[in-house]
Design a protein around this motif. Structure first.
Motif, PDB file in Angstrom:
ATOM      1  N   TYR A   4      -5.730   1.957 -18.647  1.00 55.85           N
ATOM      2  CA  TYR A   4      -5.274   0.657 -19.164  1.00 55.85           C
ATOM      3  C   TYR A   4      -4.544   0.816 -20.499  1.00 55.85           C
ATOM      4  O   TYR A   4      -3.477   0.227 -20.714  1.00 55.85           O
ATOM      5  N   ASN A   5      -5.112   1.612 -21.386  1.00 61.33           N
ATOM      6  CA  ASN A   5      -4.480   1.812 -22.698  1.00 61.33           C
ATOM      7  C   ASN A   5      -3.131   2.498 -22.573  1.00 61.33           C
ATOM      8  O   ASN A   5      -2.181   2.151 -23.287  1.00 61.33           O
ATOM      9  N   GLU A   6      -3.039   3.472 -21.671  1.00 60.83           N
ATOM     10  CA  GLU A   6      -1.800   4.226 -21.552  1.00 60.83           C
ATOM     11  C   GLU A   6      -0.635   3.357 -21.067  1.00 60.83           C
ATOM     12  O   GLU A   6       0.473   3.449 -21.602  1.00 60.83           O
ATOM     13  N   PHE A   7      -0.870   2.516 -20.059  1.00 58.70           N
ATOM     14  CA  PHE A   7       0.275   1.748 -19.559  1.00 58.70           C
ATOM     15  C   PHE A   7       0.437   0.398 -20.249  1.00 58.70           C
ATOM     16  O   PHE A   7       1.522  -0.178 -20.210  1.00 58.70           O
ATOM     17  N   THR A   8      -0.608  -0.086 -20.929  1.00 57.15           N
ATOM     18  CA  THR A   8      -0.491  -1.380 -21.608  1.00 57.15           C
ATOM     19  C   THR A   8      -0.099  -1.219 -23.070  1.00 57.15           C
ATOM     20  O   THR A   8       0.832  -1.882 -23.550  1.00 57.15           O
ATOM     21  N   ASN A   9      -0.793  -0.355 -23.783  1.00 60.09           N
ATOM     22  CA  ASN A   9      -0.552  -0.204 -25.220  1.00 60.09           C
ATOM     23  C   ASN A   9       0.566   0.779 -25.540  1.00 60.09           C
ATOM     24  O   ASN A   9       1.255   0.629 -26.555  1.00 60.09           O
ATOM     25  N   TYR A  10       0.745   1.808 -24.681  1.00 54.51           N
ATOM     26  CA  TYR A  10       1.717   2.852 -24.981  1.00 54.51           C
ATOM     27  C   TYR A  10       2.857   2.913 -23.976  1.00 54.51           C
ATOM     28  O   TYR A  10       3.782   3.734 -24.156  1.00 54.51           O
ATOM     29  N   ALA A  11       2.827   2.096 -22.946  1.00 52.41           N
ATOM     30  CA  ALA A  11       3.865   2.077 -21.900  1.00 52.41           C
ATOM     31  C   ALA A  11       4.114   3.470 -21.324  1.00 52.41           C
ATOM     32  O   ALA A  11       5.234   3.809 -20.951  1.00 52.41           O
ATOM     33  N   ASN A  12       3.054   4.268 -21.244  1.00 50.85           N
ATOM     34  CA  ASN A  12       3.158   5.625 -20.715  1.00 50.85           C
ATOM     35  C   ASN A  12       2.767   5.586 -19.235  1.00 50.85           C
ATOM     36  O   ASN A  12       1.660   5.967 -18.840  1.00 50.85           O
ATOM     37  N   PHE A  13       3.688   5.139 -18.408  1.00 52.38           N
ATOM     38  CA  PHE A  13       3.384   4.912 -17.001  1.00 52.38           C
ATOM     39  C   PHE A  13       3.153   6.216 -16.243  1.00 52.38           C
ATOM     40  O   PHE A  13       2.334   6.267 -15.315  1.00 52.38           O
ATOM     41  N   ALA A  14       3.847   7.270 -16.633  1.00 50.71           N
ATOM     42  CA  ALA A  14       3.684   8.551 -15.947  1.00 50.71           C
ATOM     43  C   ALA A  14       2.277   9.101 -16.142  1.00 50.71           C
ATOM     44  O   ALA A  14       1.630   9.557 -15.192  1.00 50.71           O
ATOM     45  N   TRP A  60       0.825  -1.207   0.000  1.00 52.10           N
ATOM     46  CA  TRP A  60       0.000   0.000   0.000  1.00 52.10           C
ATOM     47  C   TRP A  60       0.859   1.257   0.000  1.00 52.10           C
ATOM     48  O   TRP A  60       0.781   2.063  -0.945  1.00 52.10           O
ATOM     49  N   ILE A  61       1.694   1.435   1.026  1.00 54.77           N
ATOM     50  CA  ILE A  61       2.471   2.668   1.141  1.00 54.77           C
ATOM     51  C   ILE A  61       3.445   2.823  -0.031  1.00 54.77           C
ATOM     52  O   ILE A  61       3.459   3.863  -0.717  1.00 54.77           O
ATOM     53  N   LEU A  62       4.278   1.816  -0.277  1.00 60.79           N
ATOM     54  CA  LEU A  62       5.282   1.930  -1.337  1.00 60.79           C
ATOM     55  C   LEU A  62       4.670   2.100  -2.731  1.00 60.79           C
ATOM     56  O   LEU A  62       5.121   2.966  -3.497  1.00 60.79           O
ATOM     57  N   PRO A  63       3.632   1.311  -3.112  1.00 57.56           N
ATOM     58  CA  PRO A  63       3.033   1.548  -4.428  1.00 57.56           C
ATOM     59  C   PRO A  63       2.408   2.931  -4.567  1.00 57.56           C
ATOM     60  O   PRO A  63       2.514   3.556  -5.631  1.00 57.56           O
ATOM     61  N   VAL A  64       1.773   3.437  -3.491  1.00 62.17           N
ATOM     62  CA  VAL A  64       1.152   4.759  -3.564  1.00 62.17           C
ATOM     63  C   VAL A  64       2.214   5.843  -3.709  1.00 62.17           C
ATOM     64  O   VAL A  64       2.066   6.782  -4.508  1.00 62.17           O
ATOM     65  N   VAL A  65       3.296   5.718  -2.959  1.00 63.69           N
ATOM     66  CA  VAL A  65       4.395   6.687  -3.062  1.00 63.69           C
ATOM     67  C   VAL A  65       4.964   6.682  -4.477  1.00 63.69           C
ATOM     68  O   VAL A  65       5.218   7.733  -5.080  1.00 63.69           O
ATOM     69  N   ARG A  66       5.167   5.483  -5.024  1.00 69.84           N
ATOM     70  CA  ARG A  66       5.695   5.368  -6.392  1.00 69.84           C
ATOM     71  C   ARG A  66       4.716   5.930  -7.408  1.00 69.84           C
ATOM     72  O   ARG A  66       5.099   6.601  -8.359  1.00 69.84           O
ATOM     73  N   LEU A  67       3.426   5.668  -7.194  1.00 68.71           N
ATOM     74  CA  LEU A  67       2.397   6.181  -8.105  1.00 68.71           C
ATOM     75  C   LEU A  67       2.395   7.700  -8.116  1.00 68.71           C
ATOM     76  O   LEU A  67       2.306   8.328  -9.186  1.00 68.71           O
ATOM     77  N   ILE A  68       2.490   8.311  -6.929  1.00 66.61           N
ATOM     78  CA  ILE A  68       2.477   9.769  -6.847  1.00 66.61           C
ATOM     79  C   ILE A  68       3.739  10.374  -7.461  1.00 66.61           C
ATOM     80  O   ILE A  68       3.692  11.443  -8.086  1.00 66.61           O
ATOM     81  N   ALA A  69       4.860   9.678  -7.335  1.00 65.78           N
ATOM     82  CA  ALA A  69       6.133  10.215  -7.835  1.00 65.78           C
ATOM     83  C   ALA A  69       6.306  10.041  -9.340  1.00 65.78           C
ATOM     84  O   ALA A  69       7.050  10.809  -9.965  1.00 65.78           O
ATOM     85  N   LEU A  70       5.654   9.063  -9.931  1.00 70.58           N
ATOM     86  CA  LEU A  70       5.869   8.749 -11.349  1.00 70.58           C
ATOM     87  C   LEU A  70       5.660   9.931 -12.299  1.00 70.58           C
ATOM     88  O   LEU A  70       6.499  10.176 -13.171  1.00 70.58           O
ATOM     89  N   PRO A  71       4.551  10.675 -12.206  1.00 70.87           N
ATOM     90  CA  PRO A  71       4.349  11.770 -13.166  1.00 70.87           C
ATOM     91  C   PRO A  71       5.447  12.826 -13.146  1.00 70.87           C
ATOM     92  O   PRO A  71       5.679  13.504 -14.158  1.00 70.87           O
ATOM     93  N   ALA A  72       6.117  12.980 -12.007  1.00 67.70           N
ATOM     94  CA  ALA A  72       7.181  13.989 -11.926  1.00 67.70           C
ATOM     95  C   ALA A  72       8.335  13.680 -12.864  1.00 67.70           C
ATOM     96  O   ALA A  72       9.095  14.585 -13.234  1.00 67.70           O
ATOM     97  N   ASP A  73       8.489  12.416 -13.270  1.00 68.06           N
ATOM     98  CA  ASP A  73       9.572  12.061 -14.182  1.00 68.06           C
ATOM     99  C   ASP A  73       9.458  12.777 -15.519  1.00 68.06           C
ATOM    100  O   ASP A  73      10.455  12.988 -16.200  1.00 68.06           O
ATOM    101  N   LYS A  74       8.221  13.142 -15.925  1.00 70.09           N
ATOM    102  CA  LYS A  74       8.007  13.829 -17.200  1.00 70.09           C
ATOM    103  C   LYS A  74       7.580  15.275 -17.000  1.00 70.09           C
ATOM    104  O   LYS A  74       7.018  15.887 -17.899  1.00 70.09           O
ATOM    105  N   GLY A  75       7.832  15.804 -15.823  1.00 67.69           N
ATOM    106  CA  GLY A  75       7.495  17.195 -15.559  1.00 67.69           C
ATOM    107  C   GLY A  75       6.228  17.324 -14.749  1.00 67.69           C
ATOM    108  O   GLY A  75       5.312  16.493 -14.862  1.00 67.69           O
ATOM    109  N   TRP A  76       6.157  18.377 -13.938  1.00 72.15           N
ATOM    110  CA  TRP A  76       5.029  18.560 -13.041  1.00 72.15           C
ATOM    111  C   TRP A  76       3.727  18.807 -13.792  1.00 72.15           C
ATOM    112  O   TRP A  76       2.645  18.595 -13.258  1.00 72.15           O
TER     113      TRP A  76
END
Length: 275
Positions: free
Chosen positions: A235-245, A30-46
């Motif tokens: 689903y489309n973004e992370f499965t078809n386009y690998a756009n995890f952010a 719970w804690i680690l996945p949520v922290v990672r989820l919140i941090a991911l978009p920052a990789d491509k800019g705020w």
């Protein structure tokens, strides 16, 4: 007194040993996945965090999801409340069988419910066959907003019926009887007696139905080919386009909207006089 303190000290290591697996599981899943989820978009800019507000495609996907969930919630509460109250107040042959049939879809996953809608309104469904026999061509409704709405409604109604039936059976009949003695009309009894007693169930059930509709994936995955909703967009973004952010950003937005509705419902339920 000293014996009690000693006993508590002896129980403390045992208690910690029992809690340790729960704490580890909570942190890891719970804690680690949520922290990672919140941090991911920052990789491509705020600005990625705000794409759901700045990009029209994602904004409309969110609007579609919210409106569809609100419509599903409203109709579910009205129909489920009416059916639940009727079943609670009437005794007739086959009542339990009918209640079992009405709540049977609780056992069905969303994919199966989507398949049911396709069998009804898909390209090879009954509705298309009847329309073709009448010379109107093979009319379908399963793959757009109508199909999704019916699928969500089919999925949500059994929960509402079960909740309202239980709540109506627990209502205080003396209040209704007193209102009748005082000359209250049927509408006044409904407004002043039934609705206040059913208010906590309405708030709780509405919040659950809305949250479930917002995050529904199985039914949407089966039916949403002509109407985009956020779970399918993610689903489309992370499965078809690998756009995890971007998928993480949309997940955060979906979570915030759903959490806000649940928070409001919880606050309304707490402040309700009938609660």
């Amino acid at each position: 007194m000293s014996a009690r303190v000693s006993a508590r000290r002896q129980r403390s290591p045992i208690l910690l040993a029992c809690l340790a697996p729960v704490i580890v599981f909570f942190i890891a899943f719970w804690i680690l996945p949520v922290v990672r989820l919140i941090a991911l978009p920052a990789d491509k800019g705020w600005q990625t965090y705000f794409l759901v507000l700045t990009d029209s495609r994602y904004m409309w996907s969110m609007i579609n999801t919210v409106l569809l969930s609100l419509a599903t919630t409203f109709v579910t509460l009205v129909v489920g409340g009416a059916v639940g109250v009727y079943l609670a107040r009437r005794r007739f042959a086959g009542r339990q069988v009918l209640l079992s049939l009405l709540t049977a879809p609780l056992a069905f996953p969303g994919v199966i419910i989507g398949f049911f809608i396709i069998l009804l309104g898909g390209r090879q469904g009954w509705f298309a066959d009847i329309a073709s026999m009448l010379g109107m061509g093979r009319i379908t409704f399963a793959y757009g907003v109508a199909g999704l709405f019916l699928g969500y409604l089919y999925f949500s109604l059994p929960r509402a019926i079960a909740s309202y039936t239980a709540a109506a059976e627990a209502m205080d009949g003396q209040l209704e009887e007193a209102a009748r003695v005082l000359g209250a009309s049927r509408w006044e009894i409904t407004r002043d007696v039934w609705l206040p007693q059913l208010a906590p169930t309405t708030v709780a059930c509405g919040a659950i139905v809305f949250a479930t509709a917002m995050g529904a994936f199985g039914t949407a995955f089966t039916l949403a080919s002509k109407f985009e909703v956020v779970p399918i967009t993610i689903y489309n973004e992370f499965t078809n386009y690998a756009n995890f952010a971007l998928a993480a950003s949309l997940s955060i937005a979906l979570g915030i909207v759903t959490w806000a509705v649940l928070f409001i419902a919880r606050a309304a339920g707490t402040s309700s006089p009938a609660a």
